[in-house]
Design an enzyme around this catalytic site. Structure first.
Site, PDB file in Angstrom:
ATOM      1  N   ASP A 233       0.877  -1.157   0.000  1.00 59.11           N
ATOM      2  CA  ASP A 233       0.000   0.000   0.000  1.00 59.11           C
ATOM      3  C   ASP A 233       0.926   1.222   0.000  1.00 59.11           C
ATOM      4  O   ASP A 233       2.106   1.137   0.377  1.00 59.11           O
ATOM      5  CB  ASP A 233      -0.956   0.018   1.205  1.00 59.11           C
TER       6      ASP A 233
HETATM    7  C1  BGC Z   1      -4.864   3.505   0.037  1.00 58.20           C
HETATM    8  C2  BGC Z   1      -4.967   2.531  -1.114  1.00 58.20           C
HETATM    9  C3  BGC Z   1      -4.687   3.238  -2.406  1.00 58.20           C
HETATM   10  C4  BGC Z   1      -3.344   3.907  -2.328  1.00 58.20           C
HETATM   11  C5  BGC Z   1      -2.998   4.661  -3.588  1.00 58.20           C
HETATM   12  C6  BGC Z   1      -3.586   4.311   0.015  1.00 58.20           C
HETATM   13  O1  BGC Z   1      -3.650   5.347   0.921  1.00 58.20           O
HETATM   14  O2  BGC Z   1      -4.956   2.800   1.261  1.00 58.20           O
HETATM   15  O3  BGC Z   1      -6.236   1.940  -1.147  1.00 58.20           O
HETATM   16  O4  BGC Z   1      -4.749   2.323  -3.457  1.00 58.20           O
HETATM   17  O5  BGC Z   1      -3.352   4.842  -1.266  1.00 58.20           O
HETATM   18  O6  BGC Z   1      -3.805   5.770  -3.723  1.00 58.20           O
END
Ligand code: BGC
Length: 763
Positions: A233
């Site tokens: 993530d």
């Molecule tokens: C989120 C993800 C997301 C990623 C990219 C993170 O803060 O938890 O779900 O895909 O950011 O935007």
């Protein structure tokens, strides 16, 4: 695999050979990977319910703009459709848009279980039930990937809250993990082969998901057979080398040279085997190959996608209450539309999933178009932004309501109420919205409440004062037309709750443990999540999981269930549309457990199917109840286990409205005797189902007639040596079992202990 050469010796040689591959394992920037080593740069972008492609200022919090794309219903909406084939269509459309916008991997589906209604991202997630979640997620992945675009199933795993999400450790037992928080991931991985999985921010039982070897390698790859890439993530990695060793291939977004340098230093120090780097680079290469544009991409028909978004949204709406057939609105009725959300709708939540829609259908416009301009009056009733006098707004709304046959009140949550990054603290609607409902209910002939809320809101205390309630969840950009379709009856509502609406927050199973404290959250409710808790504890709820009304009626006939193996069954039921309009019913089968050594939920969803029927039409559906529908995770044996015995298969209109029950007797799993050793006791040897009789027979055969008579007379004497290890007992004078015979018997016990396929870890 790769063309990286074997590990050279000096630091310079290491750098020369590995600098480029190591660099590939960290992103180039916010959304793209690096190019090199014959691997192209790829773009990974949110997801899940629309393509969030940013060309200028990048961010993962939904702050900066992205290029327009269709905003399909977010997870909370579309899950209520209970329609995997619809999910597939939406997935295909998402894939087409992603491809057209130069995106290689769409960051979705988001499939964490809704543990608490307070969870900040429940609008993005699908359900409190792992089976419903898994079934929908499989088709999302298949749909997107059918276009050649990759998916990233997230957030793996146990990411059920936003509070302290980058530090918190979810303390959860093995059975709960296996039965609640992992199965949707497992099913997607096994059935849909996603190109990638995104590891979560949080820790599980003290080990960060992104550095969790058990999670990312032993479970995901070795047990489930995942062959894709694991991406972090955004910003989840704390120690790049630990993450790599655990099985996390790609760090996103890029961390400049920090990640590369950490990897190189570990190789130089001999702490990191170069094969680990090679394996991750090979997976990156495979991702690039699997998602390579085929060259025959066609342009996107955004109008067609909007029409699909409208159909999907309409199928997601849940009619919770409809006293005296208040809905659908009838031609000629004078309708008052009150509530500013009718002209400024909420249709998604805040954060990284935020989509810049191609257009937005406004509920008021669509109702006017459907019912006639002159039939619909409007009053804002409240204001999100201006400090206009609320009494004046309420008075206008009351006047509008008094002039109409039916008043439709639009209320809900704003993005500032529900977003990635924080959890909610209560289930209340904004006070001004509640005030509007109450003001209108006093004067309106009929009151219909339309909710737009990504997460559960309490319907108390106004519930009984209104005639109809339409739960719109988060419906995406076609929110207005979809709501108008259902309100006017152009579409018969067919959504069913994918999560329970409790009477009070304090009733919810995680209430005392959510969101934890001091960086720890205890999953104290165990497997009793959502309806599994409410039905087991017999606790009243406002609306149960699976609930939803229709403008027609259905009758079920000829419900049959029969075992089609030792641990599985097939159910058949005929559903008839007994009303006057076409409609769709969701056949819900729940399984109530046979007696078990562990405490099991009163019922769990075992299978479901959505059927669409013309008035008078009937169809017979056949539903497979697979092994897993009956199994629980036996933590002691670290295996799935089907208790032998009588199960109840329940046909429900919801998790509490069971309309027919059949008993089902299953052979289940039979405990196989453990393998013996010389350390096993005499009791264990003689008690062994296979070895025991053989041993007894051979001892008796070798004994003299006198010894045999003595043994029979002295059967109790054996008890005294019950706990003696066989190795010692066998050498006793008078016993003297030859070593060779013992070895043969041990071998016999070992072969008998080999589990048969049905008892293995995955069903
Ligand atoms: C989120 C993800 C997301 C990623 C990219 C993170 O803060 O938890 O779900 O895909 O950011 O935007």
């Amino acid at each position: 695999m790769t063309d990286i050469q074997a590990q050279p010796g000096t630091a310079d040689e290491i750098d020369e050979t590995f600098a480029e591959p190591a660099a590939l394992l960290s992103g180039q920037d916010f959304w793209s990977t690096r190019e090199g080593h014959g691997i192209r740069s790829m773009v990974l972008t949110d997801g899940p319910h629309g393509v969030r492609r940013q060309n200028a200022d990048a961010d993962h919090l939904g702050l900066n703009q992205s290029v327009p794309a269709t905003c399909f219903p977010p997870g909370a909406g579309i899950a209520s459709s209970w329609d995997p084939s619809l999910m597939r269509e939406v997935g295909e459309a998402l894939g087409r848009e992603a491809r057209a916008l130069g995106v290689d991997v769409l960051l979705g589906p988001a499939i964490n279980i809704k543990r608490s209604p307070l969870g900040g991202r429940t609008f993005e997630y699908l359900s409190e039930d792992p089976r419903l979640t898994g079934a929908l997620a499989v088709e999302y992945v298949r749909g997107v990937q059918s276009t050649g675009v990759g998916t990233s199933v997230k957030h793996f795993a146990v990411n059920n809250q936003e509070t302290d999400r980058m530090r918190v450790s979810a303390e959860v037992d093995a059975r709960t993990l296996r039965e609640i928080y992992l199965p949707a991931f497992e099913r997607v991985v096994i059935e849909a082969s996603p190109t990638s999985v995104m590891s979560a921010y949080n820790a599980i039982n003290g080990v960060f998901s992104s550095e969790n070897h058990w999670l990312l390698t032993e479970l995901l790859r070795e047990e489930w057979g995942f062959d894709g890439l694991v991406v972090s993530d955004w910003g989840a990695i704390k120690d790049r080398v630990d993450a790599l060793v655990a099985g996390l291939d790609l760090e996103m977004p890029g961390s400049g040279d920090a990640g590369t340098e950490a990897i190189l230093q570990a190789v130089r120090d001999g702490r990191l085997d170069t094969s680990v780097v090679e394996a991750s680079v090979a997976r990156l290469r495979m991702l690039a190959e699997r998602t390579a544009p085929s060259g025959d991409a066609t342009g996107v028909d955004f109008d067609a996608h909007h029409a699909l978004a409208r159909r999907a949204a309409a199928a997601s709406i849940v009619l919770l209450r409809n006293e005296d057939e208040t809905l659908p609105l009838r031609a000629g009725q004078r309708v008052a539309v009150v509530g500013e959300l009718a002209v400024a709708p909420q249709y998604q939540g805040g954060g990284s999933s935020h989509v810049n829609p191609t257009k937005v259908d406004l509920p008021l416009d669509e109702l006017r178009a459907a019912l006639g301009e002159d039939r619909v009056v409007y009053a804002a009733g409240y204001s999100r932004t201006s400090a206009e006098d609320s009494e004046v707004l309420l008075a206008e709304a009351r006047a509008a309501a008094a002039s109409a046959d039916v008043t439709v009140v639009f209320v809900g949550l704003y993005e500032e109420d529900q977003s990635e990054g924080f959890d909610r603290e209560h289930l209340d609607l904004p006070a001004s919205h509640v005030a509007l409902i109450e003001a209108v209910a006093d004067v309106a002939r009929k009151t219909v409440v339309v909710l737009s809320n990504g997460g559960v809101v309490t319907l108390e205390p106004w519930h009984d004062r209104v005639d109809a309630i339409v739960e719109g969840w988060a419906l995406g950009q076609a929110v207005g037309s979809a709501l108008a379709d259902v309100l006017t009856g152009a579409v018969n509502p067919s959504g069913r709750l994918a999560e329970t609406i409790p009477l009070a927050l304090a009733d919810s199973p995680a209430f005392l443990n959510f969101p934890g404290e001091q960086e720890v959250v205890r999953y104290g409710e165990g497997v009793f999540v959502g309806y599994r808790y409410y039905t087991s504890a017999d606790r009243a709820v406002r609306y149960p999981f699976g609930h939803g009304l229709s403008y027609t009626t259905f009758r079920v006939e000829g419900f049959e269930v029969e075992a089609d193996g030792p641990d599985s069954a097939v159910a058949r039921v005929t559903v008839r549309n007994t009303g006057a309009v076409p409609g769709a019913e969701i056949v819900q089968l729940y399984v109530a457990p046979a007696p078990s050594a562990v405490r099991r939920p009163a019922r769990e969803l075992g299978a479901f199917a959505k059927v669409t029927l013309e008035p008078g039409e009937a169809t017979t559906v056949s539903l497979a109840l697979e092994r897993r529908a009956f199994a629980h995770w036996d933590a002691r044996g670290a295996r799935w286990w089907v208790d032998p015995g009588v199960y109840r298969v329940e046909l429900g209109r919801s998790a509490t409205d069971i309309v027919a029950v059949r008993e089902l007797s299953l052979v289940g799993d039979v405990e196989r005797p453990a393998a013996l050793s010389l350390e096993s006791t005499v009791k264990e040897w003689f008690g062994h189902a296979i070895v025991g009789p053989v041993l007894m027979q051979s001892m008796m055969a070798n004994a003299t007639a006198e010894q045999q008579a003595a043994a029979e007379a002295n059967a109790n004497a054996l008890k005294m040596v019950d706990s003696m290890p066989m190795g010692q007992f066998a050498r006793f004078p008078g016993v003297e079992i030859p070593e060779e015979a013992l070895e043969q018997l041990i071998a016999l016990s070992v072969s008998a202990a080999v589990p048969e396929p049905a008892a293995e870890g995955t069903a």
